[in-house]
Structure formats: structure tokens, C-alpha cells
Design a protein around this motif. Sequence first.
Motif, PDB file in Angstrom:
ATOM      1  N   ARG A 119       1.650  -0.430 -10.544  1.00 25.84           N
ATOM      2  CA  ARG A 119       1.036   0.907 -10.579  1.00 25.84           C
ATOM      3  C   ARG A 119       1.964   1.967  -9.973  1.00 25.84           C
ATOM      4  O   ARG A 119       1.641   2.602  -8.955  1.00 25.84           O
ATOM      5  N   PRO A 120       3.137   2.185 -10.559  1.00 21.61           N
ATOM      6  CA  PRO A 120       4.090   3.145  -9.966  1.00 21.61           C
ATOM      7  C   PRO A 120       3.550   4.571  -9.993  1.00 21.61           C
ATOM      8  O   PRO A 120       2.866   4.983 -10.937  1.00 21.61           O
ATOM      9  N   ASP A 121       3.855   5.310  -8.941  1.00 27.70           N
ATOM     10  CA  ASP A 121       3.494   6.728  -8.886  1.00 27.70           C
ATOM     11  C   ASP A 121       4.554   7.590  -9.559  1.00 27.70           C
ATOM     12  O   ASP A 121       4.286   8.735  -9.914  1.00 27.70           O
ATOM     13  N   LEU A 122       5.758   7.045  -9.703  1.00 30.45           N
ATOM     14  CA  LEU A 122       6.863   7.772 -10.322  1.00 30.45           C
ATOM     15  C   LEU A 122       7.860   6.753 -10.846  1.00 30.45           C
ATOM     16  O   LEU A 122       8.047   5.695 -10.246  1.00 30.45           O
ATOM     17  N   VAL A 123       8.490   7.072 -11.973  1.00 28.99           N
ATOM     18  CA  VAL A 123       9.530   6.218 -12.545  1.00 28.99           C
ATOM     19  C   VAL A 123      10.847   6.987 -12.567  1.00 28.99           C
ATOM     20  O   VAL A 123      10.895   8.129 -13.029  1.00 28.99           O
ATOM     21  N   PRO A 156       4.470   9.998 -14.233  1.00 35.84           N
ATOM     22  CA  PRO A 156       5.642  10.888 -14.220  1.00 35.84           C
ATOM     23  C   PRO A 156       6.933  10.067 -14.250  1.00 35.84           C
ATOM     24  O   PRO A 156       7.054   9.046 -13.550  1.00 35.84           O
ATOM     25  N   ALA A 157       7.878  10.496 -15.070  1.00 34.76           N
ATOM     26  CA  ALA A 157       9.155   9.782 -15.179  1.00 34.76           C
ATOM     27  C   ALA A 157      10.294  10.788 -15.254  1.00 34.76           C
ATOM     28  O   ALA A 157      10.184  11.828 -15.909  1.00 34.76           O
ATOM     29  N   LEU A 158      11.393  10.465 -14.577  1.00 33.76           N
ATOM     30  CA  LEU A 158      12.614  11.267 -14.619  1.00 33.76           C
ATOM     31  C   LEU A 158      13.737  10.388 -15.141  1.00 33.76           C
ATOM     32  O   LEU A 158      13.863   9.228 -14.734  1.00 33.76           O
ATOM     33  N   LEU A 159      14.549  10.919 -16.023  1.00 28.14           N
ATOM     34  CA  LEU A 159      15.742  10.219 -16.494  1.00 28.14           C
ATOM     35  C   LEU A 159      16.912  10.707 -15.648  1.00 28.14           C
ATOM     36  O   LEU A 159      17.275  11.884 -15.702  1.00 28.14           O
ATOM     37  N   VAL A 160      17.492   9.817 -14.851  1.00 28.40           N
ATOM     38  CA  VAL A 160      18.552  10.205 -13.919  1.00 28.40           C
ATOM     39  C   VAL A 160      19.882   9.611 -14.365  1.00 28.40           C
ATOM     40  O   VAL A 160      19.935   8.568 -15.017  1.00 28.40           O
ATOM     41  N   ASN A 161      20.949  10.320 -14.004  1.00 28.49           N
ATOM     42  CA  ASN A 161      22.303   9.878 -14.366  1.00 28.49           C
ATOM     43  C   ASN A 161      22.428   9.676 -15.869  1.00 28.49           C
ATOM     44  O   ASN A 161      23.119   8.771 -16.343  1.00 28.49           O
ATOM     45  N   ALA A 182      13.825  16.170  -6.194  1.00 26.12           N
ATOM     46  CA  ALA A 182      13.087  16.144  -7.452  1.00 26.12           C
ATOM     47  C   ALA A 182      12.054  15.029  -7.450  1.00 26.12           C
ATOM     48  O   ALA A 182      10.910  15.214  -7.885  1.00 26.12           O
ATOM     49  N   ALA A 183      12.418  13.858  -6.952  1.00 27.02           N
ATOM     50  CA  ALA A 183      11.493  12.726  -6.932  1.00 27.02           C
ATOM     51  C   ALA A 183      10.330  12.969  -5.987  1.00 27.02           C
ATOM     52  O   ALA A 183       9.161  12.710  -6.329  1.00 27.02           O
ATOM     53  N   LEU A 184      10.621  13.504  -4.807  1.00 23.46           N
ATOM     54  CA  LEU A 184       9.568  13.664  -3.804  1.00 23.46           C
ATOM     55  C   LEU A 184       8.536  14.709  -4.208  1.00 23.46           C
ATOM     56  O   LEU A 184       7.404  14.686  -3.714  1.00 23.46           O
ATOM     57  N   ARG A 185       8.897  15.621  -5.117  1.00 23.32           N
ATOM     58  CA  ARG A 185       7.922  16.611  -5.580  1.00 23.32           C
ATOM     59  C   ARG A 185       6.752  15.971  -6.321  1.00 23.32           C
ATOM     60  O   ARG A 185       5.680  16.564  -6.412  1.00 23.32           O
ATOM     61  N   PHE A 186       6.942  14.778  -6.846  1.00 25.54           N
ATOM     62  CA  PHE A 186       5.881  14.117  -7.608  1.00 25.54           C
ATOM     63  C   PHE A 186       5.005  13.217  -6.741  1.00 25.54           C
ATOM     64  O   PHE A 186       4.054  12.627  -7.242  1.00 25.54           O
ATOM     65  N   LEU A 187       5.321  13.112  -5.458  1.00 28.16           N
ATOM     66  CA  LEU A 187       4.582  12.218  -4.581  1.00 28.16           C
ATOM     67  C   LEU A 187       3.764  13.006  -3.577  1.00 28.16           C
ATOM     68  O   LEU A 187       4.105  14.151  -3.244  1.00 28.16           O
ATOM     69  N   PRO A 188       2.675  12.425  -3.090  1.00 32.60           N
ATOM     70  CA  PRO A 188       1.884  13.143  -2.087  1.00 32.60           C
ATOM     71  C   PRO A 188       2.688  13.403  -0.826  1.00 32.60           C
ATOM     72  O   PRO A 188       3.595  12.624  -0.472  1.00 32.60           O
ATOM     73  N   ALA A 189       2.368  14.478  -0.165  1.00 33.21           N
ATOM     74  CA  ALA A 189       3.085  14.818   1.068  1.00 33.21           C
ATOM     75  C   ALA A 189       2.842  13.748   2.115  1.00 33.21           C
ATOM     76  O   ALA A 189       1.839  13.051   2.113  1.00 33.21           O
ATOM     77  N   GLN A 224       0.833  -1.196   0.000  1.00 33.15           N
ATOM     78  CA  GLN A 224       0.000   0.000   0.000  1.00 33.15           C
ATOM     79  C   GLN A 224       0.873   1.253   0.000  1.00 33.15           C
ATOM     80  O   GLN A 224       2.023   1.227   0.439  1.00 33.15           O
ATOM     81  N   GLY A 225       0.310   2.363  -0.477  1.00 33.20           N
ATOM     82  CA  GLY A 225       1.011   3.633  -0.423  1.00 33.20           C
ATOM     83  C   GLY A 225       1.801   3.931  -1.678  1.00 33.20           C
ATOM     84  O   GLY A 225       1.783   3.169  -2.655  1.00 33.20           O
ATOM     85  N   PRO A 226       2.539   5.052  -1.678  1.00 31.62           N
ATOM     86  CA  PRO A 226       3.296   5.465  -2.857  1.00 31.62           C
ATOM     87  C   PRO A 226       4.382   4.449  -3.216  1.00 31.62           C
ATOM     88  O   PRO A 226       4.985   3.834  -2.342  1.00 31.62           O
ATOM     89  N   LEU A 227       4.627   4.321  -4.522  1.00 37.18           N
ATOM     90  CA  LEU A 227       5.655   3.398  -5.006  1.00 37.18           C
ATOM     91  C   LEU A 227       6.446   4.071  -6.120  1.00 37.18           C
ATOM     92  O   LEU A 227       5.868   4.614  -7.062  1.00 37.18           O
ATOM     93  N   ILE A 228       7.767   4.049  -5.988  1.00 38.65           N
ATOM     94  CA  ILE A 228       8.667   4.573  -7.029  1.00 38.65           C
ATOM     95  C   ILE A 228       9.332   3.393  -7.705  1.00 38.65           C
ATOM     96  O   ILE A 228       9.950   2.545  -7.045  1.00 38.65           O
ATOM     97  N   TRP A 229       9.208   3.343  -9.028  1.00 38.66           N
ATOM     98  CA  TRP A 229       9.886   2.308  -9.803  1.00 38.66           C
ATOM     99  C   TRP A 229      11.211   2.883 -10.311  1.00 38.66           C
ATOM    100  O   TRP A 229      11.230   3.874 -11.034  1.00 38.66           O
ATOM    101  N   CYS A 230      12.311   2.241  -9.932  1.00 41.79           N
ATOM    102  CA  CYS A 230      13.649   2.658 -10.355  1.00 41.79           C
ATOM    103  C   CYS A 230      14.253   1.563 -11.232  1.00 41.79           C
ATOM    104  O   CYS A 230      14.185   0.387 -10.873  1.00 41.79           O
TER     105      CYS A 230
END
Length: 433
Positions: free
Chosen positions: A131-135, A156-161, A421-428, A52-58
Motif C-alpha cells: 500500500r505505497p503512499d508514493l511511487v 501518486p507516482a514520480l518518474l525520476v532520473n 518533490a517526494a515529501l510534498r505528497f506525504l503527510p507532514a 506502520q506509517g508512510p511508505l515510499i516505493w522506489c
Amino acid sequence: MSMDWRRLLWRGTGHLLAPGVHLWLRRRADAGKEDAARLPERFGFAAMARPQGPLIWCHGASVGEAQALLPLLQHLHAARPEITLLLTTGTVTSATLVQQRVMQGLLRGVIHQFVPVDIPHAVDRFLDHWRPDLVLWSESDFWPGILAEIQRRDIPALLVNARMSERSCRRWSLAPQTARWLLRSFRTVYAQTAQDAERLRRLGAADVIEAGNLKEAAPPLPANAETVMQWQMTLGNRPRWLAASTHPSEETQIADVHRALKSRFPGLLTIIAPRHPQRGPEIAAALNAADCSIALRSRSEAVTEATDIYIADTLGELGLWYRLCPVVMMGGSLIPHGGQNPLEPARLDCAVLFGPAMFNFSEAVAGLLEAGGAMQVRDGAELTAALSILLKDPAKTAKIATAARGYAGGQNRILDTLRDAALRFLPARLPAP
């Protein structure tokens, strides 16, 4: 014309190729290149329920990308422990590394899965379940089907590194619309260098920030404290140095250096940690022919007073050898390979040496040399001379090691940048009940 035709083309082609992909993966599993027990994950089947809750797929393709992401994942976990961090990789070696860190308690809040193959039913099944909240996508491992589906679902997706060599940029320029379409999957691109940023903008990335290299931002590699203490007692004050992450043809040069130094430093122990540990017996056979007394860690052979060279042919123990050796020579730099990460020993109070071919870590090399935290040599003869100086003068070695640690410790700002940057896309975070 709508860009959606690319996604439709991928889905149609993917459905046609699916039987062949299934056969290909099973053959790879039979050859030991896939984890047969976890093969369903490659088809999108999950090994556990979604928390349950927010999930970030890396996602990081292999060992190097995964290792670079691990400090960021721990940074995210420290900031928001309630967030689930799903890490996918594509190789058996990277999966083994991650599972080792999880079992050692060095990775918290992280679930590892193999990345699904880029065919529609596998990608759909994976995304429907997690069901990722951010990639957070790493470097340049672009899979068009996965990125197209991320776009369609408006995840939402961010390309890092992110990195983009001039050669790759020229290739992508032959299909400019496709390159632009793929890069528009990412809300923001965080490039390793100014050159990478410029090339990515040239290919159509909309929002590009030069953020630095995640591989230069990491905590010290781990080691078991009891094992370190046991080895320190075994080795005592014996002079020693480490050749880390070596590649074929380097080990014979290292053996020549050892022979040149042995008479000047009685009891000298040279430790070789090959980049690919399975090469240990092969290295031992080659060096035994050169009249060196060899012991292998993989065979649990003891280090005695007569041992010249100890081959540390095990996975995940570089943190141990860095803690035991005051001087470290980076492998992959005496041959045109591009070197290995010099910041790993720098974080653990080592004076760092490397050869001329360090082009994969050019920024770290320049920074370490400017800070006085490293020495660069051209060949085996110069390596012998540099080691002779450092093994004879512990104060000089300690001064270089202190400078190296100071430079390496300053590279961690990128972790804060990407975490925020990542946390800006997730609920507080919700207040505790």
C-alpha cells in the motif's frame, strides 16, 4: 474510447501467460539468474509485514539504477526517518549490492524486495500488501501492468532520473496513445537532460522538469577504514594507478601501458577492477600469457614487490581502490561501450582519465574537462603519456584531483529537488508526543 481497455487487455493476457511466467522464473532460478530462496517475491509475496506509517516505493531495474537511487533514499531518510523506503530491483546482482549496503549500516530505513513480475495476481498481491503512499519510478523501465494498476489505484507516482534516447523515442512514437497512457501514470517527470525532457514531452508526458542525473549526485563510495589502512601500509609509497570497471579487450591494452611505464617507474603497480568481477580468472590467464606477474583478490593472493598487475575481482570494493590510487582510468572508454561513471573517483580525490568513448556520461565528462578535473586520451599510447606525466608530478595530479572533487560535489542539488518533490505528497511529520 476509454483508455481502461489497455488495463483490461493486460489483465486478460497476463492471466493467460501466468503459468508460462512461473515456469520461466523457475528455470531462471535453476540457472542462477534468480534468487531461488526469494522467488516468491517475484510473485508479489512479501518477506515481512508492512511497517506502520508512510511508505515510499522506489524502483530501479538493475545495479546502475539502484546505485543511482541509494543517495536519494538516504536523503529522504535523513529528512524523515519515520518513512519506510521500499526499494525493488529485478536482478540478483542489484539485490546483493543493496543487502551489502544494509548489512554495512550504509542504508537506513530501506527494505529491499524483488519487483513483482508484470502479471495481474503478482502485481495485485504486491500492492495490496505494501500500500505505497508514493511511487518513485526510475529511468525508463516501463511495465504497463504495474503502471496501469498504479493509475487505477490513484497512487501518486514520480518518474525520476528519466531518460529517453532518440531511438527509443522513435519506437514509442509508433504507438503514441500507449506511450501517452503510460507516461500519464506520473504526476511529474524529472528528466536527466534537456534532450530527454523534450522527447518525453513529445511522447505525451504532461509535466516534465529537467533536473539532472542522479548518477552524478552521490556520496563517496564506501570502504572499510581498517582495510584501507592495511593496504596503505602494504603499498607504502609504491607508484600505482587503477583501471576501474574495465571491459573485455581493455585489459590487454592496460597491460601494454603497464609494460611501457614499468622501466620509468620502478615498482609500478597497476590495479585492474573489472566491471564484471567473475571475469578475474579469465583476465589473469590472458595477461599471464603476456609475461606479467598477476595476483587476484578473489584468490586472496598477496601483492609482493614482484607483482605487476593486481586484479581486484570482487564486488563492491571500488571505494577501497579509489582511496588507494591517486590516478584512475575509467573502463569502458577505450572501446565503444560508453564508459563508466567518472564522478565516483572524482569524489575521492582521484585525478580522472578516460578514453574517447564516454558517451554514456557526456555531461559529466564535459563538466570535468571544463573544470580541469580530468584528462581525455584517444588510445593506449596517449594513456601511457598521460600516466607518465601524472605519476611523475604529484602536485599536478593533486591539482587535477582537487578540481575533480570540486566539480563532483556540485552535482548534488538534484537530491534536494527530488527529496522536496517526494515529501510534498506525504503527510507532514507529526509532533513528538
